[in-house]
Enzyme design. Sequence first.
Site, short mmCIF file in Angstrom:
data_model
loop_
_atom_site.label_atom_id
_atom_site.label_comp_id
_atom_site.label_asym_id
_atom_site.label_seq_id
_atom_site.Cartn_x
_atom_site.Cartn_y
_atom_site.Cartn_z
N GLU A 72 -1.29 6.49 19.86
CA GLU A 72 0.01 7.15 19.75
C GLU A 72 0.66 7.32 21.12
O GLU A 72 1.85 7.05 21.30
CB GLU A 72 -0.16 8.51 19.06
CG GLU A 72 1.11 9.34 18.97
CD GLU A 72 2.19 8.69 18.13
OE1 GLU A 72 3.36 9.10 18.24
OE2 GLU A 72 1.88 7.75 17.35
N HIS A 244 9.20 -4.78 -3.36
CA HIS A 244 9.06 -5.54 -2.11
C HIS A 244 8.70 -6.99 -2.41
O HIS A 244 9.23 -7.92 -1.77
CB HIS A 244 7.98 -4.89 -1.25
CG HIS A 244 7.83 -5.48 0.12
ND1 HIS A 244 8.90 -5.75 0.94
CD2 HIS A 244 6.72 -5.88 0.81
CE1 HIS A 244 8.48 -6.27 2.07
NE2 HIS A 244 7.16 -6.37 2.02
#
Length: 334
Positions: A72, A244
Site C-alpha cells: 500500500e 462483464h
Amino acid sequence: MTLKRLVQCSIVFAFIVILMGAFTRLSDAGLGCPDWPGCYGHLAVPSETHELDKAKQLYPELTVESHKAWLEMIHRYLAGILGLMILAILILCWRQPSAPKKLSAAIAALVIFQALLGMWTVTMKLMPIVVMGHLLGGFSLISLLLLLYWRLTPLQLSHTMSLSPSIKLLAWLALGTLIIQIMLGGWTSSNYAALACTTLPFCEGDWQSQLNWAKAFSPFQGDHISFEYGVLDWATRMTIHVSHRVWAIVTSIFIIWLGLKLLFQHQGFLRTSAIIMLGLLVVQVSLGISNIVFHLPLSVATAHNGVAALLLLSVVTITFGIYQTAQEDHRSSL
C-alpha cells in the site's frame, strides 16, 4: 528535461502506478494501512518495537501485516512521485506559449481528485463505488497524458483513401464501449465478483433465474464496518460477473470492426495502430479467459488490468488520429 520527454516519462510512470495499484488491490492489501496518507500513524510501515506499540495503541483491533502495508505504501509513494511529475508538466506548459494549457490544468486537477479518491478508498474501507472511481481515475489520467503527448507531437498521418463517413462514429463507439467495459471490470473487482462464475462460456447451474440487475449495480450497499472481500451475495456478484463477460463480447465486436476498417482503408500510422489494437485485444481476451480457467492467479489478474490500460491507450490514439485525419481532409477540401 524537455516537456515532451517529461510527458513520455509520466505516461510510463502512470502505467507503473496502475499496475502497482492493481497488484495491491488483488493482493487484498488495499487496507494494509488503515489511515492516510501515513501508515499506522507513521510515514513508513512501522517495524521498530516503539512504532508497533504506537500502532497498537491507535488501532488495537488490528495487527500490522508488513507485506500488505508495504504494498500500500509503495503504491502511495509512486503515486506521489507521479503527482510531482504532473506538477512539473503543468509549470512547463504554462511557461511555453504553444503548449496545451487547459489540458495540462485538467490533468493536474484530476491528480488532486485522484488523491482524494485514494484517501476515501481507505477511510471508507474499500467502498466499491470509490474503489471503481479510483481505478477509472488512473485510466483517465494516463489517457489524458497520452493526449497531451500527441498534442505536443504532430502525427505523421498518411492514408491512401479518404475517411469513410462512418469511421469517426465507429471510433467513438469503440472507445465508449471499451470505457464501459473497464468500468464493469472495476465494478467486478471492487465487489470481489471475479470468481463468481468459474465455468465457461456461462456460469454454473441455473444462473439465468438468479440474475439481480437492480442490486448488482446499486452504488449503495448499506453501512458496513468494511467492504473488504465484498458484502454482496453470490447471485448479485454473479450478475456483475455476467455483465462483464457479455459486454466484453460487445466491446470486442466494435474494436474488431474498427480495426478491420482501418486495416483495409489506411496505411501508415492508423494501420499500424490498428494492428497493435487488435493484438492487444487478443491478449486481453486470453487473459480474461485465463483468470477463469486458472482461478484468478495474481500475475494474470494484474496483467489483465495492465493490458486493459494499453488497449484503452491504443483506442484513444486511433480516435485522435482519425480526428486529425478528418481535420486534414477538411482543410485539403477547402
